[in-house]
Design a protein around this motif. Sequence first.
Motif, PDB file in Angstrom:
ATOM      1  N   TRP A   5      87.652  54.076  73.546  1.00 49.57           N
ATOM      2  CA  TRP A   5      86.294  53.723  73.131  1.00 49.57           C
ATOM      3  C   TRP A   5      85.954  54.519  71.879  1.00 49.57           C
ATOM      4  CZ3 TRP A   5      83.561  50.249  76.299  1.00 49.57           C
ATOM      5  CH2 TRP A   5      84.151  49.995  77.546  1.00 49.57           C
ATOM      6  N   SER A   6      85.159  53.931  71.028  1.00 54.45           N
ATOM      7  CA  SER A   6      84.762  54.652  69.818  1.00 54.45           C
ATOM      8  C   SER A   6      83.249  54.572  69.631  1.00 54.45           C
ATOM      9  CB  SER A   6      85.454  54.059  68.578  1.00 54.45           C
ATOM     10  OG  SER A   6      84.979  52.770  68.301  1.00 54.45           O
ATOM     11  N   SER A   7      82.700  55.672  69.132  1.00 55.16           N
ATOM     12  CA  SER A   7      81.289  55.705  68.751  1.00 55.16           C
ATOM     13  C   SER A   7      81.234  55.808  67.236  1.00 55.16           C
ATOM     14  CB  SER A   7      80.587  56.904  69.390  1.00 55.16           C
ATOM     15  OG  SER A   7      79.234  56.943  69.015  1.00 55.16           O
ATOM     16  N   LYS A   8      80.381  55.005  66.600  1.00 53.48           N
ATOM     17  CA  LYS A   8      80.316  54.948  65.144  1.00 53.48           C
ATOM     18  C   LYS A   8      78.926  55.304  64.646  1.00 53.48           C
ATOM     19  CE  LYS A   8      83.734  51.204  65.022  1.00 53.48           C
ATOM     20  NZ  LYS A   8      84.020  49.808  64.595  1.00 53.48           N
ATOM     21  N   ALA A   9      78.903  55.805  63.423  1.00 56.02           N
ATOM     22  CA  ALA A   9      77.627  56.068  62.734  1.00 56.02           C
ATOM     23  C   ALA A   9      77.836  55.812  61.252  1.00 56.02           C
ATOM     24  CB  ALA A   9      77.170  57.500  62.975  1.00 56.02           C
ATOM     25  N   ILE A  10      76.775  55.436  60.566  1.00 53.67           N
ATOM     26  CA  ILE A  10      76.835  55.218  59.122  1.00 53.67           C
ATOM     27  C   ILE A  10      75.884  56.213  58.468  1.00 53.67           C
ATOM     28  CG2 ILE A  10      76.443  53.584  57.242  1.00 53.67           C
ATOM     29  CD1 ILE A  10      77.083  51.336  59.189  1.00 53.67           C
ATOM     30  N   ILE A  11      76.401  56.962  57.490  1.00 50.57           N
ATOM     31  CA  ILE A  11      75.626  58.033  56.864  1.00 50.57           C
ATOM     32  C   ILE A  11      75.576  57.840  55.349  1.00 50.57           C
ATOM     33  CG2 ILE A  11      76.106  59.720  58.664  1.00 50.57           C
ATOM     34  CD1 ILE A  11      78.324  60.851  56.895  1.00 50.57           C
TER      35      ILE A  11
ATOM     36  N   LYS B 198      84.913  55.159  53.688  1.00 47.85           N
ATOM     37  CA  LYS B 198      83.888  54.907  52.676  1.00 47.85           C
ATOM     38  C   LYS B 198      83.557  53.426  52.628  1.00 47.85           C
ATOM     39  CE  LYS B 198      82.568  55.878  47.921  1.00 47.85           C
ATOM     40  NZ  LYS B 198      82.947  56.474  46.632  1.00 47.85           N
ATOM     41  N   ILE B 199      82.256  53.123  52.636  1.00 45.68           N
ATOM     42  CA  ILE B 199      81.766  51.743  52.525  1.00 45.68           C
ATOM     43  C   ILE B 199      80.732  51.730  51.402  1.00 45.68           C
ATOM     44  CG2 ILE B 199      80.740  49.795  53.730  1.00 45.68           C
ATOM     45  CD1 ILE B 199      81.469  51.185  56.364  1.00 45.68           C
ATOM     46  N   LYS B 200      81.187  51.417  50.174  1.00 38.05           N
ATOM     47  CA  LYS B 200      80.339  51.458  48.982  1.00 38.05           C
ATOM     48  C   LYS B 200      79.766  52.870  48.810  1.00 38.05           C
ATOM     49  CE  LYS B 200      79.232  46.530  49.052  1.00 38.05           C
ATOM     50  NZ  LYS B 200      78.172  45.498  49.095  1.00 38.05           N
ATOM     51  N   ASP B 201      78.442  53.014  48.862  1.00 42.21           N
ATOM     52  CA  ASP B 201      77.820  54.340  48.683  1.00 42.21           C
ATOM     53  C   ASP B 201      77.597  55.048  50.014  1.00 42.21           C
ATOM     54  OD1 ASP B 201      77.719  53.961  45.950  1.00 42.21           O
ATOM     55  OD2 ASP B 201      75.744  53.008  46.032  1.00 42.21           O
ATOM     56  N   GLU B 202      78.031  54.423  51.099  1.00 44.97           N
ATOM     57  CA  GLU B 202      77.838  54.989  52.429  1.00 44.97           C
ATOM     58  C   GLU B 202      79.197  55.315  53.059  1.00 44.97           C
ATOM     59  OE1 GLU B 202      75.771  51.799  54.234  1.00 44.97           O
ATOM     60  OE2 GLU B 202      73.859  52.201  53.213  1.00 44.97           O
TER      61      GLU B 202
ATOM     62  N   ILE C  86      66.849  79.417  56.893  1.00 43.47           N
ATOM     63  CA  ILE C  86      66.699  78.099  56.288  1.00 43.47           C
ATOM     64  C   ILE C  86      67.666  77.112  56.936  1.00 43.47           C
ATOM     65  CG2 ILE C  86      66.966  76.758  54.164  1.00 43.47           C
ATOM     66  CD1 ILE C  86      66.184  79.181  52.591  1.00 43.47           C
ATOM     67  N   THR C  87      67.158  75.989  57.389  1.00 44.66           N
ATOM     68  CA  THR C  87      68.005  74.906  57.907  1.00 44.66           C
ATOM     69  C   THR C  87      67.548  73.591  57.278  1.00 44.66           C
ATOM     70  OG1 THR C  87      66.542  74.600  59.822  1.00 44.66           O
ATOM     71  CG2 THR C  87      68.474  76.025  60.116  1.00 44.66           C
ATOM     72  N   PHE C  88      68.502  72.710  57.026  1.00 41.32           N
ATOM     73  CA  PHE C  88      68.168  71.435  56.387  1.00 41.32           C
ATOM     74  C   PHE C  88      69.231  70.405  56.739  1.00 41.32           C
ATOM     75  CE2 PHE C  88      70.281  74.401  53.552  1.00 41.32           C
ATOM     76  CZ  PHE C  88      71.415  73.705  53.172  1.00 41.32           C
ATOM     77  N   ASN C  89      68.874  69.131  56.615  1.00 40.62           N
ATOM     78  CA  ASN C  89      69.807  68.033  56.863  1.00 40.62           C
ATOM     79  C   ASN C  89      70.526  67.683  55.575  1.00 40.62           C
ATOM     80  OD1 ASN C  89      69.154  67.627  59.631  1.00 40.62           O
ATOM     81  ND2 ASN C  89      67.307  66.526  59.027  1.00 40.62           N
ATOM     82  N   THR C  90      71.832  67.598  55.661  1.00 43.46           N
ATOM     83  CA  THR C  90      72.640  67.284  54.478  1.00 43.46           C
ATOM     84  C   THR C  90      72.944  65.797  54.376  1.00 43.46           C
ATOM     85  OG1 THR C  90      74.627  67.792  55.756  1.00 43.46           O
ATOM     86  CG2 THR C  90      73.701  69.553  54.429  1.00 43.46           C
ATOM     87  N   ILE C  91      72.573  65.018  55.404  1.00 42.49           N
ATOM     88  CA  ILE C  91      72.833  63.575  55.410  1.00 42.49           C
ATOM     89  C   ILE C  91      71.609  62.831  55.936  1.00 42.49           C
ATOM     90  CG2 ILE C  91      75.315  63.840  55.763  1.00 42.49           C
ATOM     91  CD1 ILE C  91      74.770  63.063  58.745  1.00 42.49           C
ATOM     92  N   LYS C  92      71.639  61.515  55.752  1.00 42.56           N
ATOM     93  CA  LYS C  92      70.635  60.646  56.362  1.00 42.56           C
ATOM     94  C   LYS C  92      71.373  59.536  57.101  1.00 42.56           C
ATOM     95  CE  LYS C  92      68.367  57.517  54.006  1.00 42.56           C
ATOM     96  NZ  LYS C  92      67.455  56.863  53.036  1.00 42.56           N
ATOM     97  N   PHE C  93      70.932  59.244  58.314  1.00 45.47           N
ATOM     98  CA  PHE C  93      71.579  58.202  59.117  1.00 45.47           C
ATOM     99  C   PHE C  93      71.084  56.817  58.702  1.00 45.47           C
ATOM    100  CE2 PHE C  93      72.223  61.694  62.202  1.00 45.47           C
ATOM    101  CZ  PHE C  93      73.589  61.523  62.417  1.00 45.47           C
TER     102      PHE C  93
END
Length: 370
Positions: A64-70, A164-168, A310-317
């Motif tokens: 099984w696989s779990s996927k995400a696009i960032i 890699k999918i274009k810019d994502e 300091i903590t911050f998100n380096t990506i956006k889902f």
Amino acid sequence: MFKIEFDMNDIKNNESPVDNKISTGVDVYDLFLKLWKDKITIICSVIVFFIASLIYVMNCSVWWSSKAIITNADYMTSIDIKNRISDLYLIMDSPSGNENLDKLSNNKSLFKQFVNDFSSIDNKIDFIKNNKEINSLRLLTKLTSPKEIMLFNEGWAARIKIYKIKDEYEVKIETNDSKLSQHLLSEYIKYINSIVNNNVINTFNLLRSYQYSYLNKKYNYLLNVAKDKIKSEISETKNSIKLAIASGTKKPILQFDNKQMFPFYSGSEALEKKYQILNNFNDFEIVEPKLLKIKNEIKLISSSNGYSKITFNTIKFVQKPTLSIHPEKPNKSIVIIFSILLGFFFGILVILIKFFLETLKTNNYNKGLK
């Protein structure tokens, strides 16, 4: 009687190309006839391969696989980081220094770091070694030797993928359990985000330490320059007092030549007062105005405890880690269809081999009769 035999021989010796084509057509017809008569062989072959495929799909490991696009984090992430390190921007008095800070806090730069760290084999191995769920699975396999454990870790690392999918980018993890895949992907993304956070924060702290050290050295240098100026002024004033006393000049007089090495035109009384002031002089910022600015910058750095909080998100889902409904591997439908086709062609192959052997045997027999 003789004439009939002659005619028959004449007919046999004068076969036309058309007769050959007809003969060949009969062979093809015989072939299809053979396939039809031995269709039970094809059916049995298809059944055997179908059963084998069922046994395979029922007993093979299901993945099984779990996927995400960032994608890049929001621009506000960069603004937020800059606000939190505003004191560092104030003291980095060179354009190149501020450019370095901009690069570190740029959302595209942060995303690039995330992708590189996500793809890193070392990061994957470290995550696997420290993950409780994966370590529990390793204990069940009873692997003990360093080589076996290394192969186990490398096998799991190969299941963490990024495309890699274009810019994502699409990221995914394959496991034997759907929920475990989703959990591990979420945890690994958090793990990589923390690595990027730590790298950026450590760089900020290094820049802060460097700037603090640089400002202290610059302050001490300018302070020594100011002290040297005061010492030189004290020595000059001392010699001027001697000249004033020697010339009997107690009160200030008009002096038109201001280029003397030891001017005494202020009079011995004023010069002695000046000498006393210089000996007790400690306000070196008057002599070197830059000292006050540097002193405030050092105070600003000293008042902060660094950037560890300091903590911050380096990506956006674009798409958060999903819970897979269908297994990634194997594709049962494709396996079964492929097995049926393979069984069908295998059955045909068996019949063709039998037909070829029978034809060869018949031809050899006919040649023997001739």
